[in-house]
Design an enzyme around this catalytic site. Structure first.
Site, mmCIF file in Angstrom:
data_model
loop_
_atom_site.group_PDB
_atom_site.id
_atom_site.type_symbol
_atom_site.label_atom_id
_atom_site.label_comp_id
_atom_site.label_asym_id
_atom_site.label_seq_id
_atom_site.Cartn_x
_atom_site.Cartn_y
_atom_site.Cartn_z
ATOM 1 N N ASN A 48 0.856 -1.178 0.000
ATOM 2 C CA ASN A 48 0.000 0.000 0.000
ATOM 3 C C ASN A 48 0.898 1.236 0.000
ATOM 4 O O ASN A 48 1.349 1.706 1.040
ATOM 5 C CB ASN A 48 -0.922 -0.012 1.220
ATOM 6 C CG ASN A 48 -1.952 -1.118 1.146
ATOM 7 O OD1 ASN A 48 -2.928 -1.023 0.401
ATOM 8 N ND2 ASN A 48 -1.736 -2.182 1.910
ATOM 9 N N GLU A 49 1.148 1.744 -1.183
ATOM 10 C CA GLU A 49 2.083 2.840 -1.377
ATOM 11 C C GLU A 49 1.455 4.182 -0.996
ATOM 12 O O GLU A 49 0.240 4.262 -0.760
ATOM 13 C CB GLU A 49 2.526 2.869 -2.850
ATOM 14 C CG GLU A 49 3.252 1.621 -3.316
ATOM 15 C CD GLU A 49 4.689 1.534 -2.802
ATOM 16 O OE1 GLU A 49 5.037 2.224 -1.819
ATOM 17 O OE2 GLU A 49 5.470 0.773 -3.398
#
Length: 638
Positions: free
Chosen positions: A170-171
């Site tokens: 989850n950037e």
């Protein structure tokens, strides 16, 4: 607070020094200790479920952070009969496109590091699939979510953290309500993974990841963070504002999250880095020096310019409330720092040793410089290296590993083609050329190619040491066995590695040892090499000649010691800076296309010069003499 492995850390709630901190966290002396504590919590929860004949749903992470947790879980299974038959696992993520049998896949990783060694049922292992079409992936992601929900959600979720603040993949920009999906990887994430893929160009650009909301629904979350490289993002996660730019900050809203840290990862937390801003301090010499150097930076003053007002306005009034005035304290700290500076790293003959970092006797010392890779010696302490030789000391260089994996196939191909040109009948070079030209990146290098790459780095090292006028007989290529696997994954440190180190030290019987204390190395070799030295010293400290041996730790291309840690600073003239640069240039395979440079695109010689110049400027800003550059060292006592 530092906590032993026996401490029950896993009940988040109120915790000490929470003025700045918004997530429960516990600091351990080492990643080993923290990992054992986490594994014990997982084992306890598994057993509780077993007593009630219930399934335990375990969320798992990949990467280097959880490896020691998995090692301990395997030990608990093999030695203490911990069973995983009631455990169902869900992994966070997988690269896309990636076949499960690819040795760079997380499927391969999890089986290599955990599943192949425990009694978990194969049907209970769930890992995102990275080899589907885009349409199939969308369906799979929805099914992955449903399977987790049907089991009642995740009981315990293990996390690592990336330097962008990503959890799973989850950037930055990931929404709080995100679920399992395909994502595009951030450049920094890909740069950090470059070592595993032999270069950033080979790192996939996309991945499948469990979403923030899925992670957040876990009943218990433990996030692991080890090493100095993670210290900045750890501070932002624990003390910063909640933002999608740093997805890990969402965990501030989860009521059963603990972040487990080692001392290096915790170093930027306010209560650790600047404890005088949190509460009253018990001042010791080290903390006093650190605080005064911080105060100089904060006020843009030199040490001798600090006044009582500066101390009181920045939470440090207690330092000068006793017998010592600001003036007296400033003089004492200034003099101590000044005495760390020496142009004689082997000790200055006929001098007062009490006012210098090294002994004046014996005048000519035997010295070993341990270099984890074949260029760390000149990158990290090339100026000091040059000084030691020119001042007449007997200098030995011990290269602990071959460094072969850092040589690109393109570089090796040039040498193989030259070899074949000279000897057209050579099966050796022909085999290497055929392997490289096959383009198969999913298998480790063949032995012949590893040997050639090792020889390239060995001969480059000899070029640099000859430039510094070190006799070839003083160069030792140790080729520690832990490194020689032909793959990024290395073996554990063994007695064989330690005995090689002992043998090297015993042959030289040094008065000085220099070793890499830089644990920010992105592929971990520095730490293993340092552990090998420490283990050797522990065994050898009873020997009479070792009582005369001092150990100095240098840092590498990624970080320098903080000023308050520095116990010897060796200044360099502009000419010496150029000599150091020339020595680095002998390592041509590492010059223009560095394979393991993290997110810093500068070449190693540029990094080294910038770092050395910055250190000199920091001394200057504190009111000391201005030098072109400085190399810094911290003494290790064994």
């Amino acid at each position: 607070m530092n906590v032993s492995t026996s401490t029950l850390y896993h009940k988040p709630g109120k915790f000490e020094n929470s003025r700045f901190e918004k997530i429960h966290n516990v600091i351990f002396e080492s990643s080993n200790a923290g990992s054992i504590a986490v594994a014990n919590e997982i084992a306890t929860l598994i057993k509780e479920k077993q007593k009630n004949n219930k399934t335990f749903v375990l969320g798992l992470a990949t990467g280097s952070s959880p490896i020691k947790v998995y090692d301990e879980l395997i030990r608990l299974h093999e030695e203490e009969s911990l069973s995983f038959k009631n455990v169902v696992t869900f992994n966070l993520d997988e690269y896309y496109q990636m076949d499960p049998d690819n040795y760079q896949s997380y499927y391969y990783f999890m089986h290599e590091y955990l599943f192949n060694h425990i009694d978990i049922l194969p049907e209970n292992v769930n890992i995102p699939k990275g080899n589907l079409t885009i349409e199939e992936s969308a369906v799979f992601c929805n099914e992955y979510e449903e399977k987790i929900k049907n089991l009642g959600g995740i009981d315990f979720q293990l996390l690592g953290i990336g330097r962008t603040g990503h959890i799973g993949f989850n950037e930055p920009g990931s929404h709080f309500n995100s679920s399992t999906r395909m994502v595009t990887l951030d450049y920094i994430t890909r740069a950090d993974a470059a070592s595993s893929f032999l270069g950033i160009d080979n790192v996939p650009k996309k991945a499948i990841t469990m979403g923030i909301s899925t992670i957040f629904d876990a009943k218990r979350i433990v996030l692991l963070a080890w090493g100095q490289n993670k210290s900045e993002i750890v501070k932002e996660t624990i003390e910063g504002e909640i933002t999608s730019k740093k997805p890990a900050t969402y965990l501030q809203q989860h009521n059963a999250t603990t972040i487990i840290l080692d001392t290096e990862a915790s170093s930027q937390l306010t209560r650790i880095n600047t404890p005088w801003l949190v509460d009253n301090c018990e001042w010791n010499e080290d903390l006093t020096n650190k605080a005064i150097f911080w105060l100089c930076q904060k006020t843009s003053k030199t040490i001798l310019e600090l006044a009582d007002k500066d101390y009181h306005e920045h939470g440090m009034g207690s330092l000068i409330e006793n017998d010592e005035s600001a003036y007296e304290l400033n003089i004492r700290v200034f003099n101590k720092l000044q005495r760390t500076i020496t142009g004689w790293p082997g000790g200055k003959p006929n001098s007062d040793s009490e006012k210098r970092p090294e002994r004046s006797t014996p005048e000519k010392k035997r010295v070993i410089i341990f270099s984890p890779h074949p260029d760390d010696d000149v990158i990290s302490m090339g100026g000091t290296f040059d000084r030691l030789v020119s001042q007449g000391h007997e200098v030995h260089i011990a290269y602990q590993t071959s460094g072969n994996i850092a040589v690109s196939n393109d570089e090796a191909l040039k040498f193989a083609e030259m070899g074949l040109e000279i000897n057209p009948e050579s099966d050796y070079y022909q085999k290497i050329i055929e392997f490289i030209q096959s383009g198969n990146k999913n298998v480790p290098d063949i032995q012949e190619l590893r040997k050639l790459k090792g020889l390239i780095r060995q001969k480059e090292s000899l070029g640099a040491t000859r430039y510094f006028n070190v006799p070839d007989e003083n160069i030792h290529f140790l080729n520690l066995p832990f490194y020689e696997t032909g793959a990024i994954k290395k073996n554990a440190l063994s007695n064989a590695d330690i005995e090689i180190m002992i043998d090297c030290i015993d042959k030289v019987r040094p008065h000085q040892i220099y070793a890499a204390g830089d644990l920010a190395d992105p592929h971990g070799t520095h730490k293993v090499c340092l552990d090998a030295l420490f283990a050797a010293l522990e065994k050898m400290k009873v020997l009479s000649y070792m009582k005369d041996c001092w150990v100095w730790l240098y840092r590498g291309a990624w970080h320098e010691w903080d000023i308050h840690d520095i116990e010897m600073a060796v200044p360099m003239s502009p000419d010496q800076v150029l000599r150091k640069r020339t020595a680095i240039f002998y390592h041509q395979s590492q010059k223009d296309g560095v394979m393991f440079q993290g997110d810093d695109s500068r070449e190693f010689w540029v990094r080294a010069e910038d770092r050395n110049k910055t250190t000199a400027n920091r001394f200057r800003d504190l009111g000391l003499t201005k030098y072109a550059a400085m190399e810094a060292f911290k003494r290790y006592f064994f």
